[in-house]
Design a protein around this motif. Structure first.
Motif, mmCIF file in Angstrom:
data_model
loop_
_atom_site.group_PDB
_atom_site.id
_atom_site.type_symbol
_atom_site.label_atom_id
_atom_site.label_comp_id
_atom_site.label_asym_id
_atom_site.label_seq_id
_atom_site.Cartn_x
_atom_site.Cartn_y
_atom_site.Cartn_z
ATOM 1 N N ASN A 123 106.898 -6.377 -20.602
ATOM 2 C CA ASN A 123 108.212 -5.682 -20.456
ATOM 3 C C ASN A 123 107.813 -3.793 -21.309
ATOM 4 N N ASN A 124 106.650 -3.285 -21.235
ATOM 5 C CA ASN A 124 106.026 -2.327 -22.551
ATOM 6 C C ASN A 124 106.918 -1.990 -23.637
ATOM 7 N N LYS A 125 107.564 -2.966 -24.384
ATOM 8 C CA LYS A 125 107.841 -2.693 -25.189
ATOM 9 C C LYS A 125 106.555 -3.511 -26.886
ATOM 10 N N VAL A 126 106.573 -2.383 -27.938
ATOM 11 C CA VAL A 126 105.925 -3.102 -29.315
ATOM 12 C C VAL A 126 106.759 -3.752 -30.215
ATOM 13 N N LYS A 127 105.836 -5.036 -30.734
ATOM 14 C CA LYS A 127 106.319 -6.267 -30.541
ATOM 15 C C LYS A 127 105.341 -6.867 -31.976
ATOM 16 N N ARG A 128 106.393 -7.520 -33.461
ATOM 17 C CA ARG A 128 105.656 -7.900 -34.394
ATOM 18 C C ARG A 128 104.670 -9.039 -33.787
ATOM 19 N N TYR A 129 103.705 -9.159 -34.362
ATOM 20 C CA TYR A 129 102.093 -9.808 -33.768
ATOM 21 C C TYR A 129 102.417 -11.207 -35.115
ATOM 22 N N GLY A 130 103.214 -11.636 -34.987
ATOM 23 C CA GLY A 130 103.302 -12.655 -36.208
ATOM 24 C C GLY A 130 104.481 -12.421 -37.534
ATOM 25 N N ARG A 131 103.994 -14.056 -38.297
ATOM 26 C CA ARG A 131 104.957 -13.281 -39.847
ATOM 27 C C ARG A 131 103.482 -12.313 -40.442
ATOM 28 N N ASP A 132 102.163 -12.537 -40.576
ATOM 29 C CA ASP A 132 101.219 -12.109 -41.332
ATOM 30 C C ASP A 132 101.262 -10.136 -42.140
ATOM 31 N N VAL A 133 101.339 -9.724 -43.112
ATOM 32 C CA VAL A 133 101.451 -8.586 -43.803
ATOM 33 C C VAL A 133 99.411 -7.692 -43.987
ATOM 34 N N ASN B 87 101.551 -1.280 -47.191
ATOM 35 C CA ASN B 87 101.288 -2.807 -46.173
ATOM 36 C C ASN B 87 101.478 -2.984 -45.520
ATOM 37 N N ALA B 88 101.546 -2.779 -43.946
ATOM 38 C CA ALA B 88 101.091 -2.946 -43.033
ATOM 39 C C ALA B 88 101.011 -4.338 -41.681
ATOM 40 N N PHE B 89 102.387 -4.332 -40.957
ATOM 41 C CA PHE B 89 102.609 -5.453 -39.935
ATOM 42 C C PHE B 89 101.355 -5.283 -38.488
ATOM 43 N N ILE B 90 100.814 -6.176 -37.977
ATOM 44 C CA ILE B 90 100.307 -6.363 -36.894
ATOM 45 C C ILE B 90 101.113 -5.912 -35.760
ATOM 46 N N LYS C 225 92.517 -7.229 -30.858
ATOM 47 C CA LYS C 225 92.815 -8.558 -29.188
ATOM 48 C C LYS C 225 94.351 -8.038 -29.194
ATOM 49 N N ASN C 226 94.715 -6.534 -28.304
ATOM 50 C CA ASN C 226 96.096 -6.469 -28.129
ATOM 51 C C ASN C 226 96.639 -6.762 -29.076
ATOM 52 N N GLN C 227 96.281 -6.150 -30.678
ATOM 53 C CA GLN C 227 96.500 -6.101 -31.814
ATOM 54 C C GLN C 227 96.727 -5.334 -31.629
ATOM 55 N N PHE C 228 97.869 -4.407 -32.907
ATOM 56 C CA PHE C 228 98.369 -2.840 -32.804
ATOM 57 C C PHE C 228 98.833 -2.629 -34.295
ATOM 58 N N VAL C 229 98.330 -1.656 -35.544
ATOM 59 C CA VAL C 229 98.455 -1.174 -36.689
ATOM 60 C C VAL C 229 98.929 0.248 -36.373
ATOM 61 N N LYS C 230 100.677 0.235 -37.140
ATOM 62 C CA LYS C 230 100.704 2.411 -36.955
ATOM 63 C C LYS C 230 99.188 2.828 -38.076
ATOM 64 N N LYS C 231 99.466 3.917 -37.133
ATOM 65 C CA LYS C 231 98.218 5.234 -37.586
ATOM 66 C C LYS C 231 98.608 5.187 -39.667
#
Length: 548
Positions: free
Chosen positions: A503-513, A494-497, A539-545
């Motif tokens: 500020n160049n930090k990575v933050k969770r995008y919403g609550r979707d899994v 299971n993965a978060f977006i 669009k500015n959305q990433f998932v951990k490799k």
């Protein structure tokens, strides 16, 4: 590493550096790319936020999405309208405030028109009308760019630009745009003009005499024509430039300019050029790869004057350096009483003692062409159809029927009416580049060309090179498939977006899994953020490799 996004690359189309490269694979919210992906039976990533359009009373004018929270930098029905019948976009805003935009947090400029107006196929726009005075603030990069059918901008002189800070690629890649009224442009606060008029092949003249360039640091590719270039880095006939004059260059202040590379590349109709006021940077500039790593340094004026086939008059000043400018106009230039080739002239010119007006003498054309030498061991002519021109489905053989192949031996075959039909040209498929991409040859070696996100290309099947899938562009040119259409990857966890913040930090995008075993389309290679690798999924959305 400099905070400035690196668009500069020797003799070719250009790529962003660092995260800007990675984040530009955001075609998931691009309706053009979505349409292309649908045609290719692929599932594009859905935008994170969509709202239904509402009806209004503007007759034939198409309603634009109504955003709940007002944002003056976005295109909504409150600041523009679109008439589908006349294919006219009318800008009705008093102010477009894009002061808070930074490419690090959102690679798609919310103020750019292309692909960025919900409910409107911006590829169809033919006319843009600025009805009343419009004040633009902040970043205007790509504002009117990438509109393939745009023919005119009515009321451009009503656009107030004194608060604009960035005009990078502002009008780039508008091949049908014939003229621009820049008489009211205030550029006193602009720092970036990279690629501002790049690939506008139908412009016949430009007047930039009102430009104030004292704060500009990047002029690379500003007037260049690099669209649809072949392996010799020349434009195709379909993209042949028509620009014959650029007025006002002699008023440019380039004291702060760091990059001039490819500034006028391939403007083959340009007959005269006055760059006598230019101060060419003495410092070399870094050329970086997709990850921001410096590959090598090169002179700031690299290929600045390359491909100016019709140039006959060149005015140079005491601070000009043209040694690496790529000047290759055929003919000779007179310098200190000597007739020199373009290459010799560029390497020997010393502005401190040689500044002045220079005129080229065209190369003489022999009245009787010489007889080609017959090869001692003739080779069998190839029957392979060449489909290298990415803008047409016709073959090179069909285009060159009046040319003689001097390397083809004469077979002296008797004439016959029973000719075999010509080999049918392979049908190309139009695709949209979703991630900045290098071009490779069939051996997997990089060649002179690159495409950046949003570019429409024509592909002719696929080829596996060194175990990786490539799209064939013709003429021994290939592009990695995952930079064009992405690839599906299956999640093992299971993965978060995630999203990248200011500020160049990575933050969770919403609550979707995203659930385990789900297939997710990713674009380009993995990118590194805070010592972890991520795939771009939107669009500015990433998932951990590690989750794939």
């Amino acid at each position: 590493m400099s905070k400035h996004n690196n668009f500069y690359h020797k003799g070719k189309k250009v790529l962003f550096s660092s995260m800007a490269v990675a984040a530009l694979s955001v075609i998931a919210v691009n309706p053009v790319a979505a349409k292309a992906a649908e045609a290719q039976k692929e599932q594009p990533v859905k935008p994170a936020e969509t709202k239904s359009t509402t009806n209004n009373d503007k007759g034939n004018k198409k309603d634009i999405e109504d955003h709940t929270a007002k944002d003056d930098s976005k295109w909504t029905r409150d600041n523009c309208s679109y008439d589908e019948k006349t294919k006219t976009l009318t800008i009705e805003a008093d102010t477009i405030d894009n002061s808070n935009y930074t490419s690090d947090t959102n690679p798609i400029n919310p103020a750019q028109i292309a692909w960025n107006i919900d409910g409107v196929d911006t590829d169809e726009i033919e006319t843009i009308v600025i009805e009343n005075s419009v004040t633009f603030k902040g970043d205007a990069s790509s504002l009117f760019a990438n509109l393939p059918n745009l023919k005119e901008i009515v009321g451009l002189n009503k656009l107030k630009t004194e608060n604009v800070t960035n005009m990078k690629q502002m009008f780039a890649n508008d091949p049908k745009l014939t003229s621009l009224d820049l008489s009211n442009f205030d550029t006193s606060n602009v720092t970036d003009m990279m690629g501002m008029f790049m690939d506008d092949s139908s412009l016949t003249s430009l007047d930039v005499s009102h430009f104030n360039t004292e704060k500009v640091t990047d002029m690379s590719y500003m007037f260049a024509q690099v669209d649809a270039s072949n392996e010799d880095d020349k434009p195709s006939k379909d993209a042949a430039p028509k620009l014959t004059e650029i007025k006002g260059l002699n008023k440019f202040d380039t004291a702060k300019v760091e990059r001039m590379g490819n500034m006028f590349t391939n403007q083959s109709a340009l007959t005269s050029l006055d760059i006598s006021s230019f101060k060419t940077p003495k410092e070399s500039v870094p050329v970086k790869d997709e990850n921001g790593k410096t590959l090598y340094n090169e002179p700031a004026e690299t290929d600045m004057l390359k491909g100016l086939d019709s140039l006959t008059s060149l005015k140079l000043g005491k601070d000009n350096i043209i040694k690496s400018s790529g000047l290759n106009t055929k003919g000779t230039w007179n310098l200190n009483g000597k007739n020199l080739t373009s290459d010799e002239f560029a390497s020997q010119f010393d502005g401190k003692k040689d500044a002045g007006d220079f005129t080229s003498t065209p190369a003489s054309t022999p009245s009787t062409p010489s007889t080609p030498t017959t090869p001692s061991t003739p080779t069998t002519p190839s029957n392979t159809t060449n489909t290298g021109n990415t803008n047409t489905n016709t073959t090179t053989d069909k285009q060159d029927t009046n040319k003689t192949d001097t390397n083809k031996p004469e077979t002296n075959k008797p004439a016959t009416d029973n000719k075999k039909p010509a080999k049918k040209a392979k049908k190309g498929v139009k695709r949209v580049v979703t991630h900045n991409a290098y071009i490779f040859n069939q051996k997997g070696k990089r060649v002179k060309a690159e495409y950046f996100v949003g570019k429409t290309i024509t592909t002719y099947g696929t080829k596996t090179i060194n175990g990786k899938k490539f799209y064939d562009l013709g003429k021994n040119r290939f592009v990695k498939a995952n930079n064009v259409t992405g690839i599906n990857r299956k999640l093992k966890h299971n993965a978060f977006i995630y999203t990248k913040k200011a500020n160049n930090k990575v933050k969770r995008y919403g609550r979707d899994v995203l659930k385990k075993n789900k297939s997710v389309r990713t674009y380009g290679g993995a990118v590194k953020m805070h010592n972890k690798l991520y795939y771009i999924v939107g669009k500015n959305q990433f998932v951990k490799k590690a989750n794939f």
